[in-house]
Design a protein around this motif. Structure first.
Motif, PDB file in Angstrom:
ATOM      1  N   TYR A  35       0.512 -12.387 -10.086  1.00  0.00           N
ATOM      2  CA  TYR A  35      -0.618 -11.490  -9.883  1.00  0.00           C
ATOM      3  C   TYR A  35      -0.322 -10.141 -10.527  1.00  0.00           C
ATOM      4  CZ  TYR A  35      -2.425 -14.623  -6.253  1.00  0.00           C
ATOM      5  OH  TYR A  35      -2.928 -15.714  -5.563  1.00  0.00           O
ATOM      6  N   PRO A  43      -4.753  -7.737  -5.645  1.00  0.00           N
ATOM      7  CA  PRO A  43      -4.016  -8.536  -6.623  1.00  0.00           C
ATOM      8  C   PRO A  43      -4.967  -9.401  -7.455  1.00  0.00           C
ATOM      9  CG  PRO A  43      -3.026  -8.714  -4.434  1.00  0.00           C
ATOM     10  CD  PRO A  43      -4.352  -8.067  -4.257  1.00  0.00           C
ATOM     11  N   LYS A  44      -4.774  -9.389  -8.753  1.00  0.00           N
ATOM     12  CA  LYS A  44      -5.597 -10.187  -9.667  1.00  0.00           C
ATOM     13  C   LYS A  44      -4.755 -11.359 -10.156  1.00  0.00           C
ATOM     14  CE  LYS A  44      -7.468  -9.899 -14.358  1.00  0.00           C
ATOM     15  NZ  LYS A  44      -7.623  -8.999 -15.519  1.00  0.00           N
ATOM     16  N   LEU A  45      -5.237 -12.575  -9.934  1.00  0.00           N
ATOM     17  CA  LEU A  45      -4.484 -13.755 -10.338  1.00  0.00           C
ATOM     18  C   LEU A  45      -4.429 -13.852 -11.857  1.00  0.00           C
ATOM     19  CD1 LEU A  45      -3.059 -16.411  -9.475  1.00  0.00           C
ATOM     20  CD2 LEU A  45      -5.305 -17.514  -9.604  1.00  0.00           C
TER      21      LEU A  45
ATOM     22  N   GLN B   2     -13.599 -13.570  -7.479  1.00  0.00           N
ATOM     23  CA  GLN B   2     -12.981 -12.846  -6.387  1.00  0.00           C
ATOM     24  C   GLN B   2     -13.951 -12.663  -5.222  1.00  0.00           C
ATOM     25  OE1 GLN B   2     -11.801  -9.548  -9.113  1.00  0.00           O
ATOM     26  NE2 GLN B   2      -9.869  -9.661  -8.008  1.00  0.00           N
ATOM     27  N   PHE B 100      -7.938 -12.864  -4.590  1.00  0.00           N
ATOM     28  CA  PHE B 100      -7.994 -11.827  -3.564  1.00  0.00           C
ATOM     29  C   PHE B 100      -9.136 -10.846  -3.789  1.00  0.00           C
ATOM     30  CE2 PHE B 100      -4.267 -12.499  -0.993  1.00  0.00           C
ATOM     31  CZ  PHE B 100      -3.469 -13.299  -1.802  1.00  0.00           C
TER      32      PHE B 100
END
Lengths: 114, 110
Positions: A35, A43-45, B2, B100
């Motif tokens: 992330y 958090p950005k995957l 997201q 997330f």
């Protein structure tokens, strides 16, 4: 049980340089995540592995970022060349599998690109 | 895609309650809740599966409304230690990517 290990903890590089991060997941965990967390954001995957196969890398900037997970254990994330906007904390996480399993996070690597 | 969290921030006095919401436009398989303190890694709180199961962790509980694809986290009788940023993570039913939300910052004051 040992946790997710990441190194280095901190890295400062100049733009256009390259950098690599290393992650050692919890033993036996099949799923590994990278992330990117920019200050003040979630958090950005970037990429998700299942053993040594890629489950998703749709948000990985493939022109500059690459990741591999050899033998389904350790993983490395590389940035080449780095840009100012890559400054962030890079978090590695692992879990037993996907769906209904807790993800354990490492302490992260704080990257500053100047 | 997201999930969307609300509110962005909450300020509480010790003993007060708060609710954090997390919603998705896609059919969810599970919802995860994590808390992150400044400078630390996110720490797992709980997982909820589709089926509307409610779970609890100390005085923190959560529910999952499968019809609305929405989860809520309930902070009851908040303590100073509850301060931090709460993230919901979601796995959709067909690809199990763990994505997330932007987070909700909770500040509990004495």
């Amino acid at each position: 049980e040992a946790g997710v290990a990441q190194s280095p903890r901190y890295k400062i590089i100049e733009k256009r340089q390259s950098v690599a991060f290393w992650c050692n997941p919890i033993s036996g965990h099949a799923t590994l995540y990278w992330y990117q967390q920019i200050l003040g954001q979630g958090p950005k995957l970037l990429i998700q592995f299942q053993n040594n196969g890629v489950v998703d890398d749709s948000q990985l900037p493939k022109d500059r970022f690459s990741a591999e997970r050899l033998k389904g254990v350790d993983s490395t994330l590389k940035i080449q060349p780095a840009k100012l906007e890559d400054s962030a904390v890079y978090l590695c996480a692992s879990s037993h599998g996907t769906g209904n399993t807790e993800a354990f996070f490492g302490q992260g690597t704080r990257l500053t690109v100047v | 895609q997201q999930p969307v969290q609300s509110p962005q921030a909450v300020i509480l006095r010790e003993g007060e309650d708060a609710v954090i919401n997390c919603s998705s436009s896609k059919a969810l398989y599970s919802v995860h809740w994590y808390r992150q303190k400044h400078g630390e890694a996110p720490v797992f709180l709980m997982i909820l599966l589709k089926g509307g199961e409610q779970k609890g962790h100390e005085k923190i509980s959560a529910s999952f409304n499968e019809k609305k694809q929405q989860s809520s986290l309930y902070l009851t009788a908040s303590q100073l230690s509850y301060s931090g940023t709460y993230f919901c993570g979601t796995e959709v039913s067909y690809d199990y990517k763990l994505s997330f939300g932007a987070g909700t910052t909770v500040t509990v004051r004495a």
